[in-house]
Design a protein around this motif. Sequence first.
Motif, PDB file in Angstrom:
ATOM      1  N   PHE A 223      84.311 -37.636  17.852  1.00 10.06           N
ATOM      2  CA  PHE A 223      84.038 -36.212  18.036  1.00 10.06           C
ATOM      3  C   PHE A 223      82.972 -35.720  17.057  1.00 10.06           C
ATOM      4  N   SER A 224      82.999 -36.230  15.835  1.00 11.05           N
ATOM      5  CA  SER A 224      82.010 -35.824  14.841  1.00 11.05           C
ATOM      6  C   SER A 224      80.599 -36.207  15.272  1.00 11.05           C
ATOM      7  N   GLY A 225      80.440 -37.385  15.872  1.00  4.54           N
ATOM      8  CA  GLY A 225      79.126 -37.832  16.312  1.00  4.54           C
ATOM      9  C   GLY A 225      78.694 -37.276  17.648  1.00  4.54           C
ATOM     10  N   SER A 226      79.566 -36.509  18.301  1.00  4.09           N
ATOM     11  CA  SER A 226      79.268 -36.014  19.651  1.00  4.09           C
ATOM     12  C   SER A 226      79.116 -34.504  19.714  1.00  4.09           C
ATOM     13  N   ARG A 227      78.986 -33.857  18.576  1.00  2.29           N
ATOM     14  CA  ARG A 227      78.959 -32.390  18.567  1.00  2.29           C
ATOM     15  C   ARG A 227      77.793 -31.817  19.364  1.00  2.29           C
ATOM     16  N   GLU A 228      76.643 -32.509  19.345  1.00  2.00           N
ATOM     17  CA  GLU A 228      75.470 -32.006  20.056  1.00  2.00           C
ATOM     18  C   GLU A 228      75.220 -32.773  21.350  1.00  2.00           C
ATOM     19  N   LEU A 229      76.213 -33.514  21.795  1.00  2.00           N
ATOM     20  CA  LEU A 229      76.093 -34.311  23.010  1.00  2.00           C
ATOM     21  C   LEU A 229      76.316 -33.424  24.234  1.00  2.00           C
ATOM     22  N   GLU A 230      75.402 -33.504  25.200  1.00  2.00           N
ATOM     23  CA  GLU A 230      75.580 -32.767  26.448  1.00  2.00           C
ATOM     24  C   GLU A 230      76.272 -33.684  27.447  1.00  2.00           C
ATOM     25  N   ILE A 231      77.344 -33.215  28.073  1.00  2.00           N
ATOM     26  CA  ILE A 231      78.129 -34.043  28.977  1.00  2.00           C
ATOM     27  C   ILE A 231      77.995 -33.516  30.403  1.00  2.00           C
ATOM     28  N   PHE A 232      77.672 -34.418  31.328  1.00  2.00           N
ATOM     29  CA  PHE A 232      77.617 -34.123  32.756  1.00  2.00           C
ATOM     30  C   PHE A 232      78.687 -34.969  33.437  1.00  2.00           C
ATOM     31  N   ARG A 233      79.238 -34.444  34.512  1.00  2.00           N
ATOM     32  CA  ARG A 233      80.317 -35.157  35.203  1.00  2.00           C
ATOM     33  C   ARG A 233      79.888 -35.571  36.599  1.00  2.00           C
ATOM     34  N   GLY A 234      80.203 -36.807  36.930  1.00  2.00           N
ATOM     35  CA  GLY A 234      79.837 -37.358  38.231  1.00  2.00           C
ATOM     36  C   GLY A 234      80.784 -36.907  39.314  1.00  2.00           C
ATOM     37  N   ALA A 235      80.447 -37.281  40.560  1.00  2.00           N
ATOM     38  CA  ALA A 235      81.280 -36.932  41.706  1.00  2.00           C
ATOM     39  C   ALA A 235      82.569 -37.730  41.675  1.00  2.00           C
ATOM     40  N   PRO A 236      83.667 -37.171  42.195  1.00  2.00           N
ATOM     41  CA  PRO A 236      84.919 -37.931  42.282  1.00  2.00           C
ATOM     42  C   PRO A 236      84.734 -39.179  43.108  1.00  2.00           C
ATOM     43  N   ALA A 237      85.504 -40.216  42.772  1.00  2.00           N
ATOM     44  CA  ALA A 237      85.460 -41.439  43.570  1.00  2.00           C
ATOM     45  C   ALA A 237      86.012 -41.150  44.956  1.00  2.00           C
ATOM     46  N   LEU A 238      85.500 -41.865  45.959  1.00  2.00           N
ATOM     47  CA  LEU A 238      85.999 -41.699  47.313  1.00  2.00           C
ATOM     48  C   LEU A 238      87.346 -42.373  47.436  1.00  2.00           C
ATOM     49  N   SER A 239      88.315 -41.668  47.948  1.00  2.00           N
ATOM     50  CA  SER A 239      89.643 -42.245  48.142  1.00  2.00           C
ATOM     51  C   SER A 239      89.674 -43.087  49.404  1.00  2.00           C
TER      52      SER A 239
END
Length: 264
Positions: free
Chosen positions: A247-263
């Motif tokens: 968490f300390s090394g990720s303070r300025e990290l921008e996170i994007f989330r991918g599409a859900p896996a197809l069931s």
Amino acid sequence: MQGSSRDAGRFMLVGPERVFYAGLLGRPKKRTLGALIVFAGMEGRLRLSVAGEPDRLVEAAVMPPYREHSIEPEHPSVVGVLVEPESVDPAALARLTATLGAMDEAALAAMLREACARLRAERPRHGLTSADFDRTVFGAPLQPRALDPRIARVLTALGERPGEALTAADCAGLVNLSVSRFLHLFKQETGIAFRACRAWKRARHLLNFANETINMAHLALDIGYPDSTHFSHSIRRFYGLQPRAIFSGSRELEIFRGAPALSA
């Protein structure tokens, strides 16, 4: 490092089947990721230590799932790709591993850095599919694994409900199988023991919160750990770092989330 996440180039794209990371590495001890990982330093080389092998300096490397190793970069930032093994056809995954492993290290590092530059320039969008991810990073989609629908349902549950303590009995009941038959079928279909897969999926879920200011004890409970001790031990085993260091090394990290896996 100074500046915004965009200036520093730090971002992570997290989907249920793929992860792309460009950011600080820290000083990890031995780690055992539950996914195929391809990695390189943003600059310079990495000192790679693999159990049973002499240490070596590399520009880039490929590591199979659940292979214990550690890396120390000359430059503090790395670029890496995670591919969940149960999401890719076994033959296709073997070909990818062989192809990447046979590449000249400089060419492999360049491929990862170029993919990083493309994603950074385009700004990875939320909802990027695994196929689109593969085209950007590997040049073509990887063939999905044809899973038994019952096991696909369990994998979806593990991904979507990480905070629930889903046991083998719970999952077997979910798909109307005996526990012994479920455990055998799960290993047969995914190539991974249920318990190992469940532990990795829980630890992997941490990535979704890595840039947040959050109470560690509360997070541990929220993502399914019985207490902070189990949480810390598991995260350190998989990532080689304590949760607070991540968490300390990720303070300025921008996170994007991918599409859900197809069931299935």
